[in-house]
Scaffold this active site. Structure first.
Site, PDB file in Angstrom:
ATOM      1  N   CYS A 233       0.888  -1.186   0.000  1.00  0.00           N
ATOM      2  CA  CYS A 233       0.000   0.000   0.000  1.00  0.00           C
ATOM      3  C   CYS A 233       0.908   1.211   0.000  1.00  0.00           C
ATOM      4  CB  CYS A 233      -0.908  -0.003   1.226  1.00  0.00           C
ATOM      5  SG  CYS A 233      -1.795  -1.544   1.528  1.00  0.00           S
ATOM      6  N   GLY A 238       6.936   7.048   0.892  1.00  0.00           N
ATOM      7  CA  GLY A 238       7.922   7.418   1.911  1.00  0.00           C
ATOM      8  C   GLY A 238       8.624   6.214   2.510  1.00  0.00           C
ATOM      9  N   ASP A 302       0.986  -0.984   4.890  1.00  0.00           N
ATOM     10  CA  ASP A 302       0.712   0.312   5.534  1.00  0.00           C
ATOM     11  C   ASP A 302      -0.698   0.691   5.095  1.00  0.00           C
ATOM     12  OD1 ASP A 302       0.865   2.733   6.793  1.00  0.00           O
ATOM     13  OD2 ASP A 302       2.239   3.645   5.356  1.00  0.00           O
ATOM     14  N   CYS A 355      -1.664   4.782  10.767  1.00  0.00           N
ATOM     15  CA  CYS A 355      -1.444   6.034  11.496  1.00  0.00           C
ATOM     16  C   CYS A 355      -2.712   6.346  12.296  1.00  0.00           C
ATOM     17  CB  CYS A 355      -1.046   7.180  10.577  1.00  0.00           C
ATOM     18  SG  CYS A 355      -2.144   7.430   9.181  1.00  0.00           S
TER      19      CYS A 355
END
Length: 414
Positions: A233, A238, A302, A355
């Protein structure tokens, strides 16, 4: 500082686009700057900081003005700017018509009256406050205030080109002062917020912007040079770039996502960072995943999430979220875990990350996965990051190891 009306009007434009059209705040501010190149650095800073702060404290500002429901009328939005300035300590507002009837004493007293009403005090929708309370208990109230703080700017030195110490010197030469980000090998935090994208160091690919908590994820994956890694994903990539740096640009990374536009940006970032081991692949269907079954030494998931751990950076997210969307995200997270985990080789490692700070998106997902696949997978490491601690965002990551005995290896990746 003296405020010029046209500058305040740009803030009104931002608020109308964010709350009226549902656009992301950073994209709207970027567009305002692009269309108004005459704006100086001071005005740009005022527009960005004021817009973000008003979005952050949106509910409290309206309630302090005596309005239980916000409107998107230009007159009212300008008044909200006045209320914001009063709460920030301004003793004299510009003599504009919208500000004439604003009573500073009454506004400050009203603000203080919400001290024991955390959903209003911290400006969050009631349903979201109740959800956080249900999942996090007493921690939620203290974390909420942290999520309303301005997040520091954290960099990650690109170790393919430079070490952290050398990057510090390079940035100092461009008048940018940084200090080491705790608990990271490559992280640096800016002492003062500055536009680092215009530096030579950035142009040369010496660093990327990446929060300290996010920098913990690739090390949990523990990628080695020459291995095959899938960042399933990848988004803007980053973590793909961080993984490539840890692999010393040796081996192979497949950076996948359903969003082709984000992957295009990743190609550009790879070029600037000097990364040439990353292959970009759009996930078109489950067949894309099936073709990669049991081919990767490491898999990073992620996953899409509510983003509640990064509200400091994206305060508009709390006004766009809904309970229905969070439920859809939980379902999607479970599906990704179930379907994408098959890409991990027997004996390989997979990291699941979000997150978010909600257990239902984090440890509960891992518990449910292991309840179903405990004979094949085991949890080897788990990290939870509290919003604001060490200057980091709220984050969750779990590393799982796949058993050696899972049948025949799948097709080759080449």
């Amino acid at each position: 500082m003296k405020i010029h009306r046209p500058v305040a009007e740009h803030v009104v434009t931002v608020l109308m686009d964010v709350f009226g059209e549902g656009y992301q705040a950073d994209k709207v501010i970027e567009r305002v700057f692009k269309h108004n190149k005459q704006l100086g650095a001071r005005d740009r800073r005022f527009i960005a900081e004021t817009s973000y702060d008003i979005i952050r404290h949106w509910r409290l500002l309206w309630m302090s003005m005596g309005r239980s429901e916000p409107t998107l009328k230009e007159f009212d939005l300008m008044r909200v700017i006045g209320v914001y300035l009063i709460l920030r300590g301004s003793t004299q507002l510009p003599p504009w018509g919208e500000f004439q009837t604003l009573d500073a004493k009454r506004i400050l007293a009203s603000r203080d009256s919400f001290h024991d009403k955390p959903a209003i005090r911290e400006s969050i929708p009631d349903w979201l406050y109740e959800l956080g309370k249900l999942e996090l208990g007493g921690k939620w109230d203290s974390w909420l205030s942290k999520l309303n703080e301005v997040a520091p700017v954290c960099l990650r030195a690109n170790r393919l080109k430079v070490g952290r110490g050398e990057l510090k010197k390079r940035l100092a030469a461009e008048d940018i002062v940084v200090h080491d980000a705790p608990k990271t090998e490559d992280g640096l935090i800016l002492e003062v917020r500055q536009n680092v994208f215009k530096t030579k160091a950035f142009e040369e690919g010496l660093f990327e912007i990446q929060d300290g908590a996010s920098q913990q994820v690739a090390p949990m994956l523990d990628p080695k040079p020459s291995e095959r890694v899938i960042d399933a994903c990848a988004g803007g990539g980053g973590k793909t770039l961080h993984i490539a740096a840890m692999m010393k640009n040796k081996g192979r990374i497949i950076a996948m996502d359903v969003n082709e536009k984000k992957l295009k940006a990743l190609r550009e970032r790879c070029s600037r960072n000097g990364v040439d081991i990353a292959e970009v692949k759009v996930v078109e269907s489950n067949k894309t995943i099936k073709r990669l079954e049991k081919t990767a030494d490491r898999v990073l998931l992620d996953v899409p999430c509510s983003g509640l751990g990064v509200l400091r950076r994206n305060p508009d997210k709390k006004w766009r979220l809904s309970m229905e969307e969070i439920e859809k995200l939980r379902q999607l997270q479970a599906e990704i875990l179930e379907n994408y985990s098959v890409m991990t080789k027997p004996g390989g490692r997979m990291v699941y990350a979000t997150c978010s700070i909600l257990p239902s998106e984090n440890e509960k997902q891992i518990e449910a996965f292991l309840a179903k696949h405990g004979d094949e997978w085991k949890l080897v490491e788990e990290k939870k990051f509290v919003p604001g601690e060490n200057g980091f965002d709220g984050f969750y990551a779990a590393a799982l190891q796949r058993s050696e005995k899972t049948g025949d290896p799948g097709p080759d990746m080449h």
